[in-house]
Design a protein around this motif. Structure first.
Motif, short mmCIF file in Angstrom:
data_model
loop_
_atom_site.label_atom_id
_atom_site.label_comp_id
_atom_site.label_asym_id
_atom_site.label_seq_id
_atom_site.Cartn_x
_atom_site.Cartn_y
_atom_site.Cartn_z
N VAL A 116 -3.53 -2.08 3.22
CA VAL A 116 -4.57 -0.90 2.69
C VAL A 116 -5.69 -1.05 3.52
CG1 VAL A 116 -6.21 0.04 0.79
CG2 VAL A 116 -3.56 -0.86 0.25
N LEU A 117 -6.27 -2.00 3.72
CA LEU A 117 -7.55 -2.37 4.61
C LEU A 117 -7.20 -1.95 5.76
CD1 LEU A 117 -10.63 -3.18 4.50
CD2 LEU A 117 -9.68 -5.49 5.26
N LYS A 118 -6.19 -2.24 6.57
CA LYS A 118 -5.85 -1.81 7.98
C LYS A 118 -5.61 -0.19 8.01
CE LYS A 118 -4.09 -6.28 9.21
NZ LYS A 118 -2.85 -6.97 9.35
N SER A 119 -5.20 0.21 6.92
CA SER A 119 -4.95 1.73 7.07
C SER A 119 -6.26 2.44 7.13
CB SER A 119 -4.13 2.14 5.52
OG SER A 119 -4.86 2.30 4.60
N TYR A 120 -7.43 1.82 6.85
CA TYR A 120 -8.48 2.45 6.74
C TYR A 120 -9.50 2.48 8.19
CZ TYR A 120 -8.55 4.41 2.09
OH TYR A 120 -8.15 5.11 0.72
N GLN A 121 -8.79 1.43 8.93
CA GLN A 121 -9.52 1.24 10.08
C GLN A 121 -9.25 1.92 11.11
OE1 GLN A 121 -8.59 -3.18 10.46
NE2 GLN A 121 -10.32 -3.76 9.02
#
Length: 121
Positions: A116-121
């Motif tokens: 999830v965190l990577k999808s926002y980067q």
């Protein structure tokens, strides 16, 4: 009259579709609040479980759970709802002494939250 009605129906349809698109939206523009803090606390709990420090791992898992709950109260998001549910189960497993299962479940939720965190980067 049919042209007049058709143009108003076209405008109404366009307005309706614009409103539906705005409502559907998909995911939020910014990551859920406390996402990085939940990941950090859950990672710490996982490391402490590996070291056999059950009490400290429980405290870290409870901290991650509290952060996920707070995030969900600010703005309900699917990742934080999932994290809250999983972390509740993990805390219960640690309390019951099921540390191997708790560590495995921590690994799964951490993988999900990292994605999830990577999808926002």
């Amino acid at each position: 009259m049919p042209k007049y009605r058709a143009s108003w129906m076209g405008i109404a349809l366009a307005l309706f579709l614009a409103l539906v698109e705005a409502q559907a939206g998909g995911r939020y523009q910014n990551p859920p609040e406390n996402l990085d803090k939940v990941i950090a606390s859950a990672s710490k709990a996982q490391e402490l479980l590996k070291q056999g420090q059950t009490d400290a791992a429980l405290a870290s898992a409870q901290e991650a759970l509290q952060l996920a709950k707070e995030s969900n109260e600010m703005k309900s998001t699917a990742p934080m709802q999932r994290a809250t549910g999983q972390l509740r189960m993990i805390v219960g497993k640690i309390k019951r002494g099921e540390t191997a299962q708790a560590a495995e479940q921590l690994q799964q939720i951490l993988g999900y939250l990292d994605g999830v965190l990577k999808s926002y980067q």
